[in-house]
Design an enzyme around this catalytic site. Sequence first.
Site, PDB file in Angstrom:
ATOM      1  N   TYR A 137       0.861  -1.177   0.000  1.00 21.32           N
ATOM      2  CA  TYR A 137       0.000   0.000   0.000  1.00 21.32           C
ATOM      3  C   TYR A 137       0.897   1.226   0.000  1.00 21.32           C
ATOM      4  O   TYR A 137       1.639   1.460   0.955  1.00 21.32           O
ATOM      5  CB  TYR A 137      -0.879  -0.089   1.248  1.00 21.32           C
ATOM      6  CG  TYR A 137      -1.786   1.066   1.578  1.00 21.32           C
ATOM      7  CD1 TYR A 137      -2.069   2.079   0.679  1.00 21.32           C
ATOM      8  CD2 TYR A 137      -2.388   1.121   2.829  1.00 21.32           C
ATOM      9  CE1 TYR A 137      -2.927   3.114   1.007  1.00 21.32           C
ATOM     10  CE2 TYR A 137      -3.245   2.151   3.174  1.00 21.32           C
ATOM     11  CZ  TYR A 137      -3.504   3.145   2.267  1.00 21.32           C
ATOM     12  OH  TYR A 137      -4.348   4.175   2.610  1.00 21.32           O
ATOM     13  N   LYS A 165      -1.842  -1.395  -3.796  1.00 19.65           N
ATOM     14  CA  LYS A 165      -2.860  -0.350  -3.661  1.00 19.65           C
ATOM     15  C   LYS A 165      -2.112   0.967  -3.634  1.00 19.65           C
ATOM     16  O   LYS A 165      -1.307   1.221  -2.732  1.00 19.65           O
ATOM     17  CB  LYS A 165      -3.665  -0.522  -2.377  1.00 19.65           C
ATOM     18  CG  LYS A 165      -4.745   0.562  -2.255  1.00 19.65           C
ATOM     19  CD  LYS A 165      -5.086   0.900  -0.831  1.00 19.65           C
ATOM     20  CE  LYS A 165      -5.887   2.192  -0.806  1.00 19.65           C
ATOM     21  NZ  LYS A 165      -6.142   2.690   0.545  1.00 19.65           N
TER      22      LYS A 165
END
Length: 304
Positions: A137, A165
């Site tokens: 992320y 992400k």
Amino acid sequence: MKKDNPYKGVIVPMVTPLNDDYSVDSDGVGKIVNLLLEAGASPFIAGTTGEASSLSFQQKEVLVKETVKQVNGKTLVYAGISSNCLPESIDAAKRFADLGADVLVANMPSYYPLKDAFTLRYCEQLAEACPKPLIFYNITATTGYSIPLDILEKLSYHPNIVGLKDSERDQDRLDKALSLWKNREDFAHLIGWAAMSVYALKNGSDGIVPSTGNFAPVPYVELYEAARAGDWKLAETLQQKTNDLSALYQKGRSLSESLAALKVIMNEKGLCGTQMMPPIYRMEEKEEAAFIQEIGKELENINA
């Protein structure tokens, strides 16, 4: 869009509903999860929107247990394991996997400046220890660090690293990332920059991670399905609709202020209370009343 990648669709970074004593509100978890399931979205718990950096390990355990129970195998459960302490992230990965989380998510530690060699070594070490698939992320707004794309490209071939992400608001970076992974069935790209959902999906992203989906998941699922069908006119219309919904609580506010405002909306929709984990605090009573009055008409039109 890729057909075989399982890490796709609308993945909502779920708020953590809290009681006034800071315990996890199990009823709130159930209400939010059911809203997401009914819309066709999946939950990502213990992330930025879920105030993960302020939650205790015990709070996160309860959150994972309650979410997994409510999901009951109907979709994937994504669980954040981020910590500035590597052994703590590994412990969280093992415990949350035991509790039924399907996918683990981690951002980079956020205290010490890192050189690329450290980043690569850290990510590989964490991935080796994770008993479930791992998604990294990238969120520079909180970590102060942008994971280099060349490092991520190397990591993308690790058998236990299944995606990224990316919430960094940089279109040039986004274009480069999509050019790298748009045809990779074994590595997912998830866009955390919700205002660019249609653009990212049109150019090869696999899924969207919108915080506004906490109270309005349906238009995001409709946007994703329109993109899958190649109906870009409808997708763009839904992009504008979701942008307007996000502006209700984000416009003119810092990240921490917007999270408190988000919970006010959630409370107005009967999903959870407004309690926040310090150092974020809920809105003052007068501020909250003014905010509700300001967005009242828009709230009436939100189907939650």
